[in-house]
Design a protein around this motif. Sequence first.
Motif, PDB file in Angstrom:
ATOM      1  N   GLN A  39       0.849  -1.186   0.000  1.00  0.00           N
ATOM      2  CA  GLN A  39       0.000   0.000   0.000  1.00  0.00           C
ATOM      3  C   GLN A  39       0.887   1.239   0.000  1.00  0.00           C
ATOM      4  OE1 GLN A  39      -2.613   0.874   3.440  1.00  0.00           O
ATOM      5  NE2 GLN A  39      -4.329   0.661   2.016  1.00  0.00           N
ATOM      6  N   ARG A  44      -3.350   5.115   1.186  1.00  0.00           N
ATOM      7  CA  ARG A  44      -3.836   5.345   2.544  1.00  0.00           C
ATOM      8  C   ARG A  44      -4.603   6.673   2.641  1.00  0.00           C
ATOM      9  NH1 ARG A  44       1.274   3.008   3.661  1.00  0.00           N
ATOM     10  NH2 ARG A  44       2.271   5.047   3.969  1.00  0.00           N
ATOM     11  N   GLU A  52     -11.619   1.735   1.466  1.00  0.00           N
ATOM     12  CA  GLU A  52     -10.498   0.887   1.097  1.00  0.00           C
ATOM     13  C   GLU A  52     -10.826   0.044  -0.126  1.00  0.00           C
ATOM     14  OE1 GLU A  52      -7.442  -2.375   3.116  1.00  0.00           O
ATOM     15  OE2 GLU A  52      -8.815  -1.204   4.378  1.00  0.00           O
TER      16      GLU A  52
END
Length: 397
Positions: A39, A44, A52
């Motif tokens: 990620q 994020r 998400e």
Amino acid sequence: MTTRLVTLRTVAFAVFALAATLYAVTSIEYFAGYEGKEQTLWDRVFSGPTSERFATGPGSVRAEMHEVYSANRIALQLHATTGAIMLVTGIFQFWTPLRRARPRLHRLLGRLYVALAIPTSGGALVYLASVPPDEVFSGQVFTVALFGLAVATALSTYMAYRTARHRQFEAHRAWMLQSYFYILSAPLLRLVWVGVYQVDDGLDQWDNNLYAVALTTALIAFAPLVFFGFSARGGTSPEPARRADLPSLVPTWLRTPTVRTAAIAIAGVAAGAGVLLPVDTPYGPALPSSALTAGLMLAFAVAMRWHHDRHHRSTLTEAWDLMVVALLAAPVTTAVAALAILAIGWPLASAVPGGALAAFFVNPLVAYGVFIHQRLGSRPASVNRDRPTETAAMAGS
């Protein structure tokens, strides 16, 4: 300009500068060590206003493009890094106190900005040349947008440099606005992703992007002229005078109330079609998003034309008249571009919305270029004689 307005503009500029800098950091970080990351920082951050699932799940850039991006990481890292530096550099170029106080720094940053346009556009073009169009994120339609953006960025940046070298400072500023909004298209696209997600969170990122890219293209097509007019009214520069000996940019019969009424009607039909057209067709979301965007662009251009005419700003009224005509001619550009796309073997489902996106790029840019050339390009350097330091700085940017 009142003290309160100056304070508001300073705060707004500071917020924009901070947001642009933070985006630039996430852009550079995204491809650095790309293959070893589960990620990225951007993933994020982006998960916050969306989810998400939307940010990294099926249908997202992260899920769908991992192998393609890994295979082309060098070109993409070059494009992202130099584009991010252009994004930050441009902030200082539009900071008026710095231009006036540090003309040599303005010249240096201007040359850096122009030089960075080469790898920024070049990296994007190398990537597009290396990847089959149907393997680009959101497919062939988005390929048209990326190609148009790369070429238009290079062209507008070159024109900004060329007009500065010829001491055509108002034209230089207008072209710099266009160039910088092309650079801003990356963060703007992601903001529009968030907006489209709030309207319909059922769309995955792949389909969301087809709506977002059309709307973002509209934003970057009109924003330079909007900001140019705003800065003229706000005291940054005078509204360019409409010389009586210059012929009108738009024929009289195209400036009549009848034509404007027809334009409003066409805008309503196009926007309504964009809302009502189903997305579960071979065209997917690309066709309704193109229709909706065309309607919104035409309606906005007519509204801006009315606004400036109401306030007796003849040159800006003429500029928006030119934009209205350019958009009314967009179906012709769409048809020509669609035929060219069909000629290279793409399907009709990609050719029609791809042609529309090409028109969204080409027609407003041509109108803006004609306005700059005919109304700003011949303005003498004396228009800035009350700001000699800034004038000298702009000449070398």
